[in-house]
Scaffold this motif. Structure first.
Motif, PDB file in Angstrom:
ATOM      1  N   GLY A 105      42.801  30.484  43.152  1.00 24.95           N
ATOM      2  CA  GLY A 105      41.995  32.597  43.128  1.00 24.95           C
ATOM      3  C   GLY A 105      43.694  32.929  42.755  1.00 24.95           C
ATOM      4  O   GLY A 105      44.106  32.287  42.035  1.00 24.95           O
ATOM      5  N   GLU A 106      43.991  33.938  42.734  1.00 24.31           N
ATOM      6  CA  GLU A 106      44.359  34.878  41.986  1.00 24.31           C
ATOM      7  C   GLU A 106      44.313  34.909  40.570  1.00 24.31           C
ATOM      8  O   GLU A 106      45.716  34.803  39.548  1.00 24.31           O
ATOM      9  CB  GLU A 106      45.931  34.251  42.028  1.00 24.31           C
ATOM     10  CG  GLU A 106      46.153  34.199  43.436  1.00 24.31           C
ATOM     11  CD  GLU A 106      47.756  34.169  44.044  1.00 24.31           C
ATOM     12  OE1 GLU A 106      47.395  33.065  43.924  1.00 24.31           O
ATOM     13  OE2 GLU A 106      48.574  34.495  45.030  1.00 24.31           O
ATOM     14  N   ASP A 107      43.367  34.726  40.194  1.00 24.90           N
ATOM     15  CA  ASP A 107      43.097  35.058  38.226  1.00 24.90           C
ATOM     16  C   ASP A 107      43.415  37.169  38.610  1.00 24.90           C
ATOM     17  O   ASP A 107      44.027  36.716  36.788  1.00 24.90           O
ATOM     18  CB  ASP A 107      41.576  34.103  38.051  1.00 24.90           C
ATOM     19  CG  ASP A 107      41.820  32.682  37.905  1.00 24.90           C
ATOM     20  OD1 ASP A 107      42.767  32.842  36.937  1.00 24.90           O
ATOM     21  OD2 ASP A 107      41.259  32.279  37.880  1.00 24.90           O
ATOM     22  N   TYR A 108      42.348  37.756  39.294  1.00 23.15           N
ATOM     23  CA  TYR A 108      42.640  38.727  38.750  1.00 23.15           C
ATOM     24  C   TYR A 108      42.087  39.004  37.492  1.00 23.15           C
ATOM     25  O   TYR A 108      42.214  39.953  36.678  1.00 23.15           O
ATOM     26  CB  TYR A 108      44.277  38.967  38.762  1.00 23.15           C
ATOM     27  CG  TYR A 108      44.932  39.210  40.791  1.00 23.15           C
ATOM     28  CD1 TYR A 108      44.393  39.813  41.354  1.00 23.15           C
ATOM     29  CD2 TYR A 108      45.434  38.581  40.516  1.00 23.15           C
ATOM     30  CE1 TYR A 108      44.697  39.639  42.570  1.00 23.15           C
ATOM     31  CE2 TYR A 108      46.268  38.221  41.559  1.00 23.15           C
ATOM     32  CZ  TYR A 108      46.217  38.764  42.658  1.00 23.15           C
ATOM     33  OH  TYR A 108      46.333  38.089  44.659  1.00 23.15           O
ATOM     34  N   GLU A 109      41.004  38.207  37.131  1.00 20.91           N
ATOM     35  CA  GLU A 109      40.020  38.969  36.556  1.00 20.91           C
ATOM     36  C   GLU A 109      38.880  39.343  37.022  1.00 20.91           C
ATOM     37  O   GLU A 109      38.949  39.541  38.421  1.00 20.91           O
ATOM     38  CB  GLU A 109      39.592  37.634  35.813  1.00 20.91           C
ATOM     39  CG  GLU A 109      40.246  37.036  35.203  1.00 20.91           C
ATOM     40  CD  GLU A 109      41.056  37.507  34.106  1.00 20.91           C
ATOM     41  OE1 GLU A 109      39.670  38.801  33.333  1.00 20.91           O
ATOM     42  OE2 GLU A 109      41.516  36.867  32.766  1.00 20.91           O
ATOM     43  N   LEU A 110      38.040  40.547  37.024  1.00 14.10           N
ATOM     44  CA  LEU A 110      36.751  41.342  37.749  1.00 14.10           C
ATOM     45  C   LEU A 110      35.617  40.144  37.227  1.00 14.10           C
ATOM     46  O   LEU A 110      35.473  39.811  36.015  1.00 14.10           O
ATOM     47  CB  LEU A 110      36.485  42.777  36.697  1.00 14.10           C
ATOM     48  CG  LEU A 110      38.047  43.563  36.656  1.00 14.10           C
ATOM     49  CD1 LEU A 110      37.661  44.719  36.128  1.00 14.10           C
ATOM     50  CD2 LEU A 110      38.460  44.263  38.108  1.00 14.10           C
ATOM     51  N   LEU A 111      34.572  40.800  38.820  1.00  9.17           N
ATOM     52  CA  LEU A 111      33.563  40.468  38.298  1.00  9.17           C
ATOM     53  C   LEU A 111      32.398  41.681  38.793  1.00  9.17           C
ATOM     54  O   LEU A 111      32.762  41.750  40.111  1.00  9.17           O
ATOM     55  CB  LEU A 111      33.610  39.265  39.871  1.00  9.17           C
ATOM     56  CG  LEU A 111      32.290  38.723  40.244  1.00  9.17           C
ATOM     57  CD1 LEU A 111      31.249  37.363  38.867  1.00  9.17           C
ATOM     58  CD2 LEU A 111      32.060  38.449  41.117  1.00  9.17           C
ATOM     59  N   PHE A 112      31.676  41.610  37.799  1.00 10.67           N
ATOM     60  CA  PHE A 112      30.682  42.547  38.327  1.00 10.67           C
ATOM     61  C   PHE A 112      28.908  42.563  37.743  1.00 10.67           C
ATOM     62  O   PHE A 112      29.261  40.983  37.147  1.00 10.67           O
ATOM     63  CB  PHE A 112      30.909  44.070  37.041  1.00 10.67           C
ATOM     64  CG  PHE A 112      30.919  43.812  35.614  1.00 10.67           C
ATOM     65  CD1 PHE A 112      31.950  42.736  35.212  1.00 10.67           C
ATOM     66  CD2 PHE A 112      30.117  44.164  34.881  1.00 10.67           C
ATOM     67  CE1 PHE A 112      32.294  42.598  33.619  1.00 10.67           C
ATOM     68  CE2 PHE A 112      29.554  43.628  33.661  1.00 10.67           C
ATOM     69  CZ  PHE A 112      30.940  43.251  32.661  1.00 10.67           C
ATOM     70  N   THR A 113      28.523  42.883  38.197  1.00 16.27           N
ATOM     71  CA  THR A 113      26.706  42.453  38.187  1.00 16.27           C
ATOM     72  C   THR A 113      26.612  44.091  36.980  1.00 16.27           C
ATOM     73  O   THR A 113      26.969  45.255  37.446  1.00 16.27           O
ATOM     74  CB  THR A 113      26.017  42.734  39.364  1.00 16.27           C
ATOM     75  OG1 THR A 113      26.250  44.020  39.837  1.00 16.27           O
ATOM     76  CG2 THR A 113      26.695  41.746  40.189  1.00 16.27           C
ATOM     77  N   ILE A 122      34.309  43.470  41.727  1.00 17.42           N
ATOM     78  CA  ILE A 122      34.602  43.042  42.497  1.00 17.42           C
ATOM     79  C   ILE A 122      36.122  41.926  41.732  1.00 17.42           C
ATOM     80  O   ILE A 122      35.680  41.779  41.292  1.00 17.42           O
ATOM     81  CB  ILE A 122      34.208  41.852  43.772  1.00 17.42           C
ATOM     82  CG1 ILE A 122      35.298  41.529  44.886  1.00 17.42           C
ATOM     83  CG2 ILE A 122      34.245  40.320  43.068  1.00 17.42           C
ATOM     84  CD1 ILE A 122      35.191  40.951  45.963  1.00 17.42           C
ATOM     85  N   ASP A 123      37.251  42.059  42.552  1.00 15.42           N
ATOM     86  CA  ASP A 123      38.686  41.236  41.120  1.00 15.42           C
ATOM     87  C   ASP A 123      38.558  39.685  42.474  1.00 15.42           C
ATOM     88  O   ASP A 123      38.475  39.939  43.201  1.00 15.42           O
ATOM     89  CB  ASP A 123      39.954  42.394  41.217  1.00 15.42           C
ATOM     90  CG  ASP A 123      40.238  42.388  42.919  1.00 15.42           C
ATOM     91  OD1 ASP A 123      39.971  42.913  43.664  1.00 15.42           O
ATOM     92  OD2 ASP A 123      41.621  41.996  42.967  1.00 15.42           O
ATOM     93  N   LEU A 124      38.578  39.590  41.198  1.00 17.97           N
ATOM     94  CA  LEU A 124      39.042  38.494  41.828  1.00 17.97           C
ATOM     95  C   LEU A 124      40.377  38.243  42.211  1.00 17.97           C
ATOM     96  O   LEU A 124      40.835  36.656  41.633  1.00 17.97           O
ATOM     97  CB  LEU A 124      38.402  37.011  40.273  1.00 17.97           C
ATOM     98  CG  LEU A 124      37.004  37.017  40.017  1.00 17.97           C
ATOM     99  CD1 LEU A 124      37.097  36.142  38.805  1.00 17.97           C
ATOM    100  CD2 LEU A 124      35.792  36.551  41.108  1.00 17.97           C
TER     101      LEU A 124
END
Ligand code: MG
Length: 320
Positions: free
Chosen positions: A262-270, A213-215
């Motif tokens: 909010g709005e860092d637009y980094e990615l969070l993944f597993t 998901i994107d942050l």
């Protein structure tokens, strides 16, 4: 007086230059755009509002930044699926008294980001707004059939990772709120976020990410989305959180901003615990921040202390 639609289209076309490039067979100027999808790919489509007073303020954000952020939100969604963007469609409602130079600079900011990722502005609409600038952008991309990384793939035992650093955008917003003078630098991720397209694509191609998901709403909210969709829980190891630095001289942001800003637009993944994940992908640092658990609910861990992580939704400017 805002440009009539036809004049605005001419303006965009002049900036966008060619009508057909790559997968865009026919761009601005007909009833519809014609977009080609590469063989054995499927289309990704995402839509995002950028509303004056909610997502930006004209006193705080230069028009170039508003245009950049408008497109970056959509590109970040494409990145979060591991996709490649193709085209964007922009619908703009502009107040009657908006200076033409604002529109020009907005389009310039948007198109300069579009060019960096070879995204064509392939259509849109304009209207007069009764109050404030309203922009709605649709971004279309593609991904090889059946390979998009979705939110529901996280499994108990998976490690949780983030790209880049967290909380930087919210820290800049706090400075803007306290009326301190903020120079909107090109390197400030609040004004000019870089969508993590290369990283997202790499994670899909190498079959590393099980969910992504994107942050955009903040770590706590977006991690909760992954957990809800995957029917799992998560534990975040506080000392591992990559805190952004902000201000002059730069100092680390608070843990609170890293968790909820909010709005860092980094990615969070597993990723599965045994999968080797590079510490840097396309120049972007990758940090392991926790573990997916079978037990539902979000927790933070600091040494031996385990605390429930409250999900605090990011509400842009509504708190002011
Ligand atoms: Mg998203």
């Amino acid at each position: 007086v805002p440009l009539p639609e036809k004049a605005l289209i001419e303006e965009v076309r002049r900036f966008a230059r060619s009508r057909s490039t790559g997968n865009v067979r026919l761009g601005i100027g007909d009833d519809c755009a014609i977009i080609g999808i590469p063989p054995r790919h499927e289309a990704l489509v995402t839509t995002d509002f950028s509303l004056e007073g909610v997502h930006f303020r004209r006193q705080w954000h230069p028009p170039e930044s508003v245009g950049h952020r408008c497109l970056a939100r959509g590109l970040s969604d494409i990145a979060a699926m591991g996709g490649t963007p193709i085209a964007a469609f922009l619908s703009l409602a502009l107040p009657a008294r908006l200076p033409q130079s604002w529109v020009d600079r907005f389009i310039k900011g948007l198109l300069s980001l579009a060019k960096r990722y070879s995204v064509a502005l392939a259509g849109g609409d304009t209207a007069q707004s009764p109050a404030g600038v309203l922009a709605d952008i649709i971004v279309m991309g593609s991904v090889p059939k059946g390979t998009a990384v979705i939110r529901s793939g996280a499994r108990p035992g998976n490690a949780i990772y983030v790209t880049g650093a967290l909380g930087g955008s919210a820290a800049t917003l706090n400075l803007l709120r306290t009326k301190r003078k903020v120079v909107p630098s090109e390197t400030d991720r609040h004004f000019y976020p870089r969508p993590r397209l290369e990283v997202g694509r790499y994670l899909r191609e190498k079959h590393i990410a099980t969910a992504m998901i994107d942050l955009s709403d903040g770590l706590s909210t977006d991690l909760a989305h992954i957990c809800d969709e995957s029917s799992v829980g998560a534990e975040v190891e506080m000392p591992r959180l990559p805190l952004a630095s902000a201000g002059k001289p730069p100092t680390s942001v608070s843990v609170d901003l890293a968790l909820h800003g909010g709005e860092d637009y980094e990615l969070l993944f597993t990723a599965p615990a045994k999968t080797r994940v590079p510490s840097v992908i396309s120049g972007v640092p990758i940090t392991r921040i926790g573990t997916i658990t079978k037990v539902r609910g979000l927790f933070t861990r600091d040494a031996s202390r385990r605390t429930p992580l409250l999900v605090r939704g990011w509400e842009h400017f509504r708190r002011t």
